[in-house]
Design an enzyme around this catalytic site. Structure first.
Site, PDB file in Angstrom:
ATOM      1  N   CYS A 121       5.318  -6.196   1.393  1.00 31.81           N
ATOM      2  CA  CYS A 121       5.669  -4.782   1.435  1.00 31.81           C
ATOM      3  C   CYS A 121       4.979  -4.080   2.613  1.00 31.81           C
ATOM      4  CB  CYS A 121       5.317  -4.159   0.084  1.00 31.81           C
ATOM      5  SG  CYS A 121       6.122  -2.612  -0.178  1.00 31.81           S
ATOM      6  N   TYR A 122       4.011  -3.197   2.380  1.00 35.61           N
ATOM      7  CA  TYR A 122       3.330  -2.553   3.515  1.00 35.61           C
ATOM      8  C   TYR A 122       2.735  -3.615   4.442  1.00 35.61           C
ATOM      9  CZ  TYR A 122       0.428   0.398   6.415  1.00 35.61           C
ATOM     10  OH  TYR A 122      -0.107   1.024   7.502  1.00 35.61           O
ATOM     11  N   GLY A 132       0.837  -1.203   0.000  1.00 31.30           N
ATOM     12  CA  GLY A 132       0.000   0.000   0.000  1.00 31.30           C
ATOM     13  C   GLY A 132       0.863   1.241   0.000  1.00 31.30           C
ATOM     14  N   SER A 146     -21.458  -7.288 -27.424  1.00 32.71           N
ATOM     15  CA  SER A 146     -20.796  -6.072 -27.884  1.00 32.71           C
ATOM     16  C   SER A 146     -19.635  -6.368 -28.820  1.00 32.71           C
ATOM     17  CB  SER A 146     -20.248  -5.308 -26.676  1.00 32.71           C
ATOM     18  OG  SER A 146     -19.167  -6.030 -26.115  1.00 32.71           O
ATOM     19  N   GLY A 147     -19.216  -7.639 -28.876  1.00 31.35           N
ATOM     20  CA  GLY A 147     -18.015  -7.949 -29.644  1.00 31.35           C
ATOM     21  C   GLY A 147     -16.800  -7.991 -28.729  1.00 31.35           C
ATOM     22  N   GLY A 148     -16.944  -7.513 -27.499  1.00 32.36           N
ATOM     23  CA  GLY A 148     -15.854  -7.554 -26.531  1.00 32.36           C
ATOM     24  C   GLY A 148     -15.737  -8.928 -25.882  1.00 32.36           C
ATOM     25  N   VAL A 149     -14.673  -9.113 -25.114  1.00 33.64           N
ATOM     26  CA  VAL A 149     -14.372 -10.424 -24.533  1.00 33.64           C
ATOM     27  C   VAL A 149     -15.471 -10.892 -23.568  1.00 33.64           C
ATOM     28  CG1 VAL A 149     -12.699 -11.703 -23.126  1.00 33.64           C
ATOM     29  CG2 VAL A 149     -11.922  -9.864 -24.615  1.00 33.64           C
ATOM     30  N   ASP A 150     -15.874 -10.000 -22.654  1.00 34.75           N
ATOM     31  CA  ASP A 150     -16.751 -10.453 -21.569  1.00 34.75           C
ATOM     32  C   ASP A 150     -18.113 -10.932 -22.074  1.00 34.75           C
ATOM     33  OD1 ASP A 150     -14.620  -9.637 -20.069  1.00 34.75           O
ATOM     34  OD2 ASP A 150     -15.493  -7.688 -19.598  1.00 34.75           O
ATOM     35  N   SER A 151     -18.744 -10.120 -22.906  1.00 36.12           N
ATOM     36  CA  SER A 151     -20.070 -10.544 -23.358  1.00 36.12           C
ATOM     37  C   SER A 151     -19.950 -11.759 -24.278  1.00 36.12           C
ATOM     38  CB  SER A 151     -20.833  -9.405 -24.039  1.00 36.12           C
ATOM     39  OG  SER A 151     -20.197  -8.992 -25.219  1.00 36.12           O
ATOM     40  N   GLU A 160       4.574 -10.956  -6.546  1.00 34.16           N
ATOM     41  CA  GLU A 160       3.523 -11.084  -7.572  1.00 34.16           C
ATOM     42  C   GLU A 160       3.917 -10.512  -8.929  1.00 34.16           C
ATOM     43  OE1 GLU A 160       3.578  -9.155  -4.989  1.00 34.16           O
ATOM     44  OE2 GLU A 160       2.613  -7.226  -5.283  1.00 34.16           O
ATOM     45  N   HIS A 196       8.012  -7.547  -3.851  1.00 32.45           N
ATOM     46  CA  HIS A 196       6.738  -7.987  -4.456  1.00 32.45           C
ATOM     47  C   HIS A 196       6.906  -9.315  -5.205  1.00 32.45           C
ATOM     48  CE1 HIS A 196       4.319  -4.416  -3.651  1.00 32.45           C
ATOM     49  NE2 HIS A 196       5.481  -3.780  -3.682  1.00 32.45           N
ATOM     50  N   LYS A 230     -10.139 -10.956 -15.784  1.00 33.11           N
ATOM     51  CA  LYS A 230     -10.121 -10.977 -17.256  1.00 33.11           C
ATOM     52  C   LYS A 230      -9.353 -12.184 -17.813  1.00 33.11           C
ATOM     53  CE  LYS A 230     -11.312  -8.069 -20.611  1.00 33.11           C
ATOM     54  NZ  LYS A 230     -12.546  -7.271 -20.534  1.00 33.11           N
TER      55      LYS A 230
END
Ligand code: XMP
Length: 519
Positions: free
Chosen positions: A86-87, A59, A229-234, A177, A175, A375
């Protein structure tokens, strides 16, 4: 019998680091479900979540300041393995009686970490004595709390990693990650799979079968509507629903006339053609252009596009009286952001046009099968479901489409010019292997004229700007350092192939202060 994918879970308590979601993604990649909670979460809610391990994120704060963020003291009495990053490490030290100091020299970026021992399994499988790690904080632990031992040293901190073997509490100043800590994955794996003893149940196959069961249970034999929509999620929601409930699913694809070249046809070919999904394409380009007429201000344009979208969608949706559910492609980062686990600002820079307002207009219950997923998980299950890579690995595209990439008033000829220029840029990026290396790339149409010379004749035509950015979270971004020769090639192709363009520029602004889209 479906496995309980949530039997073994990790909880991440967020102190507002830009890497918190990345930690969560790494844990999920290890096959373990995790969620992000605010660091102030009550001990009751933490117990209720029932994690097998807890990670305290990094953080931006310092434990030295008054009122510094902390976790509930009882977290340390749960008898669950804890890893502070870290924090997170500094607050462990501070809350358990150690000391934290401001370093006289800030360690930022790469550092060499000397491992002192195997730290009760945290460094298992790392044979090297020195590993390269990524630091991003000024403070460091100067005195260990009781029962803790140092297990890693850098030139600036004698306690860059610590652990308490009996309580299974660990702290890392760096970190694990980020990819800049090459051994980081091993360290996280040791914590999650070995020390916290979580089994790897969170796999694409299991996620899909759980989602299918859940969808079937929820909707029964009723009909579901989805805005494609043509996007990944939908796209992934469509594939998932179609697998779960077949032709009880109807999709509406609003073609606003502001899509990329041939995008509308591609979407139809994939969903209607390959998947046999019922898709209604609403060709509303003319209506969008009419409603945008005379509008120059970006916010007015965005609002107009949003409103027209809802009008068109509702008109189509209301034709089918049998629909009882609305499906949406909400993903986990959307849930986190709206729940405000992050310390983000609420200041509206641009009003985003998403379909978030639809449920209230339609008065239908909402089904959100991706709401637990990041995602990259959505992409993985999309692959598993057989969706094409071109859809799954496409750069993000804003809801208002080319509408925010044509500056000022939108006119029909501008759309055509921009679609062609954008297509040349994207095709070249793909051909030269740069497309997957940048996070987002596109062309922008500038309605100003500039003089050029092509062959022997003078040209007085429009300007195209190219934009390519690298980013983790799209909140901050840097312009991609594409080679000059490559940009020159794209520029030449655009000017030679599109007579209405006389000049091409490359946008090198960072976000902030600029934004990714131009409007
Ligand atoms: P900005 O321009 O705000 O964009 O730096 C950040 C990311 O968000 C995308 N973007 C949108 N996405 N609806 C969307 O779904 C929108 O109205 C919208 N505006 C921007 C943008 O493409 C970038 O990836």
């Amino acid at each position: 019998m479906a496995k309980n994918l949530f039997a073994d879970k990790i909880l991440i308590l967020d102190f507002g680091s830009q890497y918190t979601q990345l930690i969560a993604r790494r844990v999920r990649e290890l096959g373990v479900y995790c969620e992000i909670f605010h660091h102030k979460s009550s001990i009751g809610s933490i117990k209720k979540f029932n994690p097998k391990g807890i990670i305290l994120s990094g953080g931006p704060e310092t434990v030295k300041q008054k009122g510094a963020p902390k976790v509930a003291e009882k977290v340390f009495e749960l008898n669950i393995p804890i890893l502070g990053i870290c924090y997170g490490m500094q607050t462990i030290a501070n809350q358990l009686g150690g000391k934290v100091e401001l370093a006289n020299k800030r360690e930022f970026g790469h550092a060499d970490l000397k491992l002192r021992n195997q730290a009760a399994g945290l460094f298992k499988g790392i044979s090297k004595k020195n590993i390269s790690v990524w630091m991003s904080h000024g403070d460091h632990v100067s005195e260990l709390p009781n029962g803790f031992k140092s297990c890693g040293v850098t030139s600036n901190s004698p306690i860059a990693a610590f652990f308490n073997p009996s309580k299974k509490i660990y702290g890392l100043q760096f970190h694990p990650e980020v990819t800049h800590t090459p051994q980081g994955k091993i360290i996280l794996k040791n914590f999650v799979r070995e020390i916290s003893n979580c089994k790897g149940l969170w796999t694409s196959k299991n996620i899909i079968s759980r989602a299918i069961n859940q969808i079937r249970e929820e909707v029964g034999d009723q009909e579901v509507l989805l805005g494609l929509s043509g996007g990944v999620d939908s796209a992934v929601v469509a594939a998932l629903l179609s697998k779960a409930i077949g032709d009880q699913l109807t999709c509406i694809f609003v073609d606003n006339g502001l899509l990329r070249l041939n995008e509308g046809d591609q979407v139809m070919k994939t969903f209607k053609g390959k998947f046999g999904i019922k898709v209604k394409r609403a060709n509303a380009g003319n209506q969008f252009l009419r409603d945008l007429k005379g509008k120059k201000d970006p916010e007015h344009k965005r609002k107009a596009i949003g409103k027209t979208f809802i009008d068109v969608f509702l008109k189509e949706a209301k034709r089918n009286k049998k629909i009882k559910w609305l499906a949406q492609g909400t993903i986990y980062p959307d849930v986190i952001e709206s729940a405000g686990t992050k310390n983000g600002s609420a200041h509206v820079i641009k009003s985003h046009h998403n379909v978030g307002g639809l449920p209230s207009y339609l008065n239908l219950p909402v089904i959100e099968p991706l709401k637990d997923l990041f995602k990259d998980e959505v992409r993985k299950i999309g692959l598993e479901l057989g969706l094409p890579k071109e859809i799954l690995f496409r750069h993000p595209f804003p809801g208002p489409g080319l509408g925010v990439r044509i500056l000022g008033e939108i006119k029909r000829p501008y759309i055509k010019i921009l679609q062609s220029a954008d297509d040349i840029f994207i095709t070249e990026l793909v051909n030269e292997g740069y497309y997957d290396k940048v996070s987002q790339a596109f062309a922008v149409f500038l309605p100003v004229k500039s003089v050029g010379v092509v062959g022997d004749s003078r040209r007085y035509e429009y300007v195209i700007s190219l934009r390519a950015v690298e980013t983790i979270d799209f909140m901050t971004a840097k312009s991609a350092k594409l080679p000059h020769a490559f940009l020159e090639k794209v520029s030449n192709r655009i000017i030679n192939e599109i007579p209405e363009v006389s000049r091409v520029t490359y946008d090198i602004s960072s976000k902030p202060p600029a934004t990714i889209e131009w409007e």
